[in-house]
Design a protein around this motif. Structure first.
Motif, mmCIF file in Angstrom:
data_model
loop_
_atom_site.group_PDB
_atom_site.id
_atom_site.type_symbol
_atom_site.label_atom_id
_atom_site.label_comp_id
_atom_site.label_asym_id
_atom_site.label_seq_id
_atom_site.Cartn_x
_atom_site.Cartn_y
_atom_site.Cartn_z
ATOM 1 N N ASN A 139 0.743 -1.250 0.092
ATOM 2 C CA ASN A 139 0.048 0.052 0.063
ATOM 3 C C ASN A 139 0.858 1.306 0.076
ATOM 4 O OD1 ASN A 139 -2.357 -1.616 0.209
ATOM 5 N ND2 ASN A 139 -2.556 -1.397 2.131
ATOM 6 N N THR A 140 1.999 1.264 0.778
ATOM 7 C CA THR A 140 2.886 2.414 0.738
ATOM 8 C C THR A 140 3.565 2.651 -0.389
ATOM 9 O OG1 THR A 140 2.957 2.247 3.310
ATOM 10 C CG2 THR A 140 4.505 3.497 2.113
ATOM 11 N N MET A 141 4.230 1.761 -0.992
ATOM 12 C CA MET A 141 4.832 1.979 -2.143
ATOM 13 C C MET A 141 4.237 1.969 -3.312
ATOM 14 S SD MET A 141 7.817 1.962 -0.648
ATOM 15 C CE MET A 141 8.848 2.141 -2.271
ATOM 16 N N VAL A 142 2.938 1.566 -3.575
ATOM 17 C CA VAL A 142 2.243 1.909 -4.474
ATOM 18 C C VAL A 142 2.107 3.394 -4.612
ATOM 19 C CG1 VAL A 142 -0.235 1.758 -5.537
ATOM 20 C CG2 VAL A 142 1.153 -0.651 -4.893
ATOM 21 N N LEU A 143 1.843 3.854 -3.419
ATOM 22 C CA LEU A 143 1.401 5.389 -3.438
ATOM 23 C C LEU A 143 2.763 6.152 -3.631
ATOM 24 C CD1 LEU A 143 -0.644 7.635 -2.672
ATOM 25 C CD2 LEU A 143 -0.154 7.447 -0.383
ATOM 26 N N GLU A 144 3.853 5.627 -3.088
ATOM 27 C CA GLU A 144 5.007 6.455 -3.085
ATOM 28 C C GLU A 144 5.501 6.634 -4.513
ATOM 29 O OE1 GLU A 144 6.279 8.342 -1.123
ATOM 30 O OE2 GLU A 144 5.173 7.922 0.421
ATOM 31 N N THR A 145 5.404 5.236 -5.126
ATOM 32 C CA THR A 145 5.698 5.209 -6.424
ATOM 33 C C THR A 145 5.103 6.201 -7.672
ATOM 34 O OG1 THR A 145 6.639 3.074 -6.264
ATOM 35 C CG2 THR A 145 6.319 3.519 -8.418
ATOM 36 N N ILE A 204 9.032 11.592 -2.615
ATOM 37 C CA ILE A 204 9.342 10.805 -1.124
ATOM 38 C C ILE A 204 9.481 11.761 -0.058
ATOM 39 C CG2 ILE A 204 12.098 11.104 -1.399
ATOM 40 C CD1 ILE A 204 11.888 8.166 -0.688
ATOM 41 N N PHE A 205 9.861 13.137 -0.255
ATOM 42 C CA PHE A 205 9.823 13.952 0.824
ATOM 43 C C PHE A 205 8.477 14.837 1.155
ATOM 44 C CE2 PHE A 205 14.374 13.345 -0.255
ATOM 45 C CZ PHE A 205 14.660 12.906 0.821
ATOM 46 N N GLY A 208 -0.028 15.147 -2.251
ATOM 47 C CA GLY A 208 -1.362 14.755 -2.547
ATOM 48 C C GLY A 208 -1.109 14.612 -4.151
ATOM 49 N N THR A 209 -0.334 14.934 -4.897
ATOM 50 C CA THR A 209 0.128 14.757 -6.225
ATOM 51 C C THR A 209 0.809 13.581 -6.772
ATOM 52 O OG1 THR A 209 2.083 16.173 -6.310
ATOM 53 C CG2 THR A 209 0.000 17.396 -6.332
ATOM 54 N N GLY A 210 0.858 13.407 -8.167
ATOM 55 C CA GLY A 210 1.476 12.499 -8.942
ATOM 56 C C GLY A 210 2.520 12.963 -9.616
ATOM 57 N N VAL A 211 3.401 12.161 -10.020
ATOM 58 C CA VAL A 211 4.478 12.564 -11.021
ATOM 59 C C VAL A 211 3.986 12.757 -12.427
ATOM 60 C CG1 VAL A 211 5.231 10.256 -11.785
ATOM 61 C CG2 VAL A 211 6.696 11.939 -11.991
ATOM 62 N N VAL A 214 -1.337 9.070 -9.596
ATOM 63 C CA VAL A 214 -0.092 9.405 -10.507
ATOM 64 C C VAL A 214 -0.499 10.564 -11.305
ATOM 65 C CG1 VAL A 214 -0.734 7.880 -12.094
ATOM 66 C CG2 VAL A 214 1.578 8.398 -11.884
ATOM 67 N N LEU A 215 -1.933 10.719 -11.804
ATOM 68 C CA LEU A 215 -2.200 11.715 -12.715
ATOM 69 C C LEU A 215 -2.801 13.057 -12.057
ATOM 70 C CD1 LEU A 215 -4.169 9.360 -15.347
ATOM 71 C CD2 LEU A 215 -1.692 10.409 -15.269
ATOM 72 N N THR A 216 -2.731 13.065 -10.821
ATOM 73 C CA THR A 216 -3.294 14.299 -9.938
ATOM 74 C C THR A 216 -2.038 15.416 -9.706
ATOM 75 O OG1 THR A 216 -4.747 12.685 -8.607
ATOM 76 C CG2 THR A 216 -4.142 15.036 -7.672
#
Length: 330
Positions: free
Chosen positions: A96-102, A107-108, A113-116, A142-144
């Motif tokens: 759950n954590t790494m799906v969101l972080e990726t 990471i900081f 609340g946004t994605g790459v 990831v699209l936010t």
């Protein structure tokens, strides 16, 4: 990762021998790999092997339109096995954590609340390049993007967009909905105004995109019963509408699943076949549409699998993993 791409011919250090020693029974024998030449001479391997069920990746690599990114993952700074728990700000082995972080790639938490993908679209939009984002697999962080900097993402299924409210209880229900959510009063609450604005925007975007999609034609035969192929097929249909939408760049998200192989459950071969056939059809359709040269696909996962097997002939959650990127301009 280590079943997709592995060392093949290496000297003077026998990296493949080390791979088989550590990988054990789940290591790929040479006869089950497609050999590809190395393009990095700063390491001992002159060639690597791609899994036999991924000929599409081999072909794209040989043609110079695919590259592999090896041992990549989220890392805030160099750490060791003894220090990573204290010095890494995320839970490295939690799905759950790494799906969101990726997907956030933040990471900081500088852009919380946004994605790459959303931030990328924001930058392009702010530079005067109209950019849209589409998820063909549920709403995605990831699209936010950042509020007020770009468009909100389109979310649709692989089967397209249905007509909104096709059987209204009264004839003019759609007009009433639009009227009730029209311009709010100066003293309207922020929540109410935002709700009405987003609903109105969604109805307008849904209708015009549905009309454009209904006019598209897919020329390539995509494999049936293949969920990721269905998503890629929908992406090719959306891509055909870019001129009608006035978009110069689009960012898409598709998702495959089923790689959490804690035991040898026999699913890996089927998974690799599924993604291979989906990629073959997608590339073929892009070439037909003359969009291959302007498309880049980036594959990523929340984390890799361990190099060494567990007692069930499966693998555990790893850290850095192998990824790939392909497209006509790669």
């Amino acid at each position: 990762s280590y079943s997709m791409l592995a060392p093949h011919t290496c000297s003077p250090i026998d990296i493949y021998g080390r791979y088989r020693d550590i990988r054990g029974s789940i290591g790929l024998p040479l006869e089950r790999m497609f050999e590809i030449p190395s393009n990095n001479h700063n390491q001992p391997c002159t060639s690597f092997g791609v899994h036999e069920n991924l000929p599409a990746l081999r072909d794209l690599y040989i043609n110079g339109t695919l590259t592999f990114i090896a041992n990549a993952g989220l890392l805030s700074k160099p750490v060791t096995a003894d220090t990573y728990k204290l010095e890494t700000p995320v839970s490295l082995f939690s799905h759950n954590t790494m799906v969101l972080e990726t997907k956030a790639d933040d990471i900081f938490d500088e852009f919380s609340g946004t994605g790459v993908g959303g931030r990328l679209a924001d930058v392009l939009t702010q530079a005067g390049i109209p950019t849209s984002t589409f998820s063909v697999y549920e709403q995605q962080v990831v699209l936010t993007g950042e509020a007020g900097k770009g468009q909100s993402q389109f979310v649709l299924s692989s089967s397209g967009l249905p007509e909104f409210n096709p059987n209204p209880s009264i004839n003019n229900m759609d007009d009433i909905i639009k009227f009730l959510n029209n311009d709010t009063a100066p003293d309207s609450g922020f929540h109410a105004a935002t709700w009405s604005q987003k609903l109105s925007e969604s109805l307008i975007k849904q209708e015009f995109l549905r009309q454009y999609l209904d006019a598209t034609v897919v020329n390539t035969s995509f494999p049936e019963g293949n969920a990721v192929a269905d998503q890629f097929k929908m992406v090719t249909r959306i891509m055909q509408t870019y001129q009608a939408r006035g978009s110069l760049r689009d960012v898409f998200y598709v998702q495959d699943w089923g790689y959490d192989s804690h035991a040898d459950d026999g699913k890996l071969i089927g998974n690799l076949n599924r993604i291979n056939f989906a990629i073959e059809a997608f590339v073929s359709e892009l070439r037909f549409l003359d969009l291959w040269e302007s498309t880049v696909v980036v594959q990523f996962s929340e984390f890799a699998r361990t190099l060494s097997p567990n007692s069930g002939s499966g693998t555990e959650h790893g850290w850095g993993g192998h990824h790939f990127m392909f497209g006509g301009a790669v």
